[in-house]
Design a protein around this motif. Structure first.
Motif: not given
Lengths: 395, 54
Positions: A369, B39, A145-146, B32, A142-143, B35-36
């Motif tokens: 999840x 972070x 994703x951004x 998602x 998930x880290x 969480x995204x």
């Protein structure tokens, strides 16, 4: 160094699993990959080494010992991996100054980072919301994703007219929703075999029905992880060996590189995908063989008085189980490969091979999840029916 | 032969009802996104603190 590492870790499963931490060469450069490798290795060893098998089935004490052995093996693998990396980078001129102290420092830092993450994973197990290591894996995935969202915005939406930007945004959201829906379908579907238990109660015999579920993803994502790792070994080796970066070896390496498949301009490289599919099916079958002991399941069913309707206990039950598990596993592998290869088609043709949140990482994240959500709902349901003060069931 | 891989009825697969699948998809997407975002915010905050210290 960053450019070199992006070419290694941006593609393939290890880029997603480490959350791009290798790019930073930080304390957690190795992430939890040594622990994952250690669990796979010990699972393979347990097939041949009976004491390890017995530990796994020994209840809580045995499982705690097995977890400790896995953690120690993980730290040992981290030590070996960090030493190999430090020496490899030093010899390629990427570690400067290349001397004993620098190599020693790098090994200590990377091993300590992996050890800290293993400890954190074991600590998270105490919350009983799923495996701590799976949670770390989920956070790693998930880290990214951004940065993936930023890449998609830059590549497809920025500097375009409003109409095109809105259409593309809707398409991207729709595609990802469909992918997540497909992953939920994959992780929740199962084949249910009906078992009848007959128990004697005095002169009477009581018959109860139960279900024996075979999940669609029988072997999880292991087939594609093994296939992806094996197929990218030549690609990784070619980064360290200049001779493999020209002529015929370069063509072979490109044929095995997932980022070259399904490219309409060089469609012949897609033959590498056929090899990938064959390796995935082979490992799917291999992993099924070592994960499921149909003989033991049939023996346990016989001991507890369970039979499949119309199937005799013993060898017939074992064959019936094997037949069904093989069939479900084959279908599950097919559906999983459709997801992975569709991801490659999209990313390679839209020039987005740097995206981490595709294919395997999506299915791992969705499964983790879903698992956490199920456990939370079970805990909430139980707390609603159980009065902790008086320690009585309310319903 | 290809059809037998995609005919869920003949495979005997138990698939959850559509409303359950949609509900789980929504929960997954929400998880998602949350969480995204967490972070992203945490990463930005850490970078800001490190920039102040440096």
């Amino acid at each position: 160094m960053k450019q070199f590492l992006s070419s290694l870790s941006g593609n393939g499963i290890w880029g997603a699993l480490t959350g791009g931490s290798m790019n930073q060469m930080s304390l957690f450069a190795l992430s939890i990959s040594p622990y994952i490798t250690a669990s796979i290795v010990l699972q393979l060893v347990a097939v041949f080494y009976k004491p390890l098998q017995d530990l796994q089935k020994d209840g809580k004490t045995g499982q705690d010992k097995y977890k400790m052995i896995t953690s120690v093996t993980g730290v040992s693998l981290a030590l070996i991996q960090s030493l190999a990396m430090a020496i490899g980078f030093g010899q390629s001129g990427l570690l400067s100054p290349y001397n004993t102290m620098t190599v020693f420092g790098a090994v200590v830092i990377w091993t300590a980072g992996a050890f800290l993450l293993i400890l954190l994973g074991n600590f998270l197990d105490n919350f009983e919301l799923g495996s701590g290591i799976s949670m770390l894996l989920l956070l790693n995935i998930v880290s990214t994703l951004p940065s993936d969202v930023a890449s998609l915005f830059t590549m497809l939406i920025k500097n375009n007219s409003i109409a095109i930007s809105v259409t593309r945004t809707i398409l991207i959201v729709a595609v990802y929703t469909l992918i997540i829906f497909y992953c939920v379908f994959l992780s929740t579907s199962e084949k249910r075999l009906f078992v009848t238990y007959s128990n004697r109660l005095g002169r009477n015999s009581l018959k109860t029905k139960a279900e024996f579920p075979i999940p669609l993803m029988t072997t999880g994502v292991m087939p594609v992880i093994f296939a992806g790792t094996i197929i990218t070994i030549p690609v990784i080796v070619s980064q360290f060996v200049p001779a493999l970066r020209s002529g015929i070896p370069q063509q072979i390496v490109k044929f095995l590189s997932p980022s070259a498949w399904f490219d309409v301009h060089n469609i012949w490289y897609t033959a590498g995908a056929v090899l990938y599919i064959l390796i995935a099916f082979f490992f799917g079958n291999f992993y099924r063989e070592i994960s499921f002991n149909e003989k033991e399941i049939a023996t346990n069913l016989k001991k507890s008085g369970g039979v499949f309707p119309g199937i005799r206990a013993g060898k017939q039950t074992e064959d019936y189980l094997r037949e069904n598990i093989i069939a479900v596993n084959r279908v599950g592998c097919t559906y999983l490969l459709i997801l992975i290869l569709a991801g490659h088609v999209l990313t390679n043709n839209l020039n987005m091979s740097g995206l981490s949140f595709t294919g395997t990482s999506v299915i791992i994240a969705v499964s983790c999840l879903n698992d956490i959500a199920n456990r939370c709902s079970t805990v909430l349901e139980f707390s609603a029916k159980y009065n902790y003060k008086s320690q009585r069931l309310l319903v | 032969m290809i059809k037998q891989y995609f005919d869920i009825k003949s495979l005997g697969l138990h698939v959850e009802p559509m409303n359950q699948l949609v509900k789980k998809t929504r929960i997954t997407i929400a998880g998602l996104v949350l969480l995204g975002l967490s972070i992203f915010i945490f990463d930005a905050a850490i970078n800001k603190v490190l920039a102040m210290i440096a």
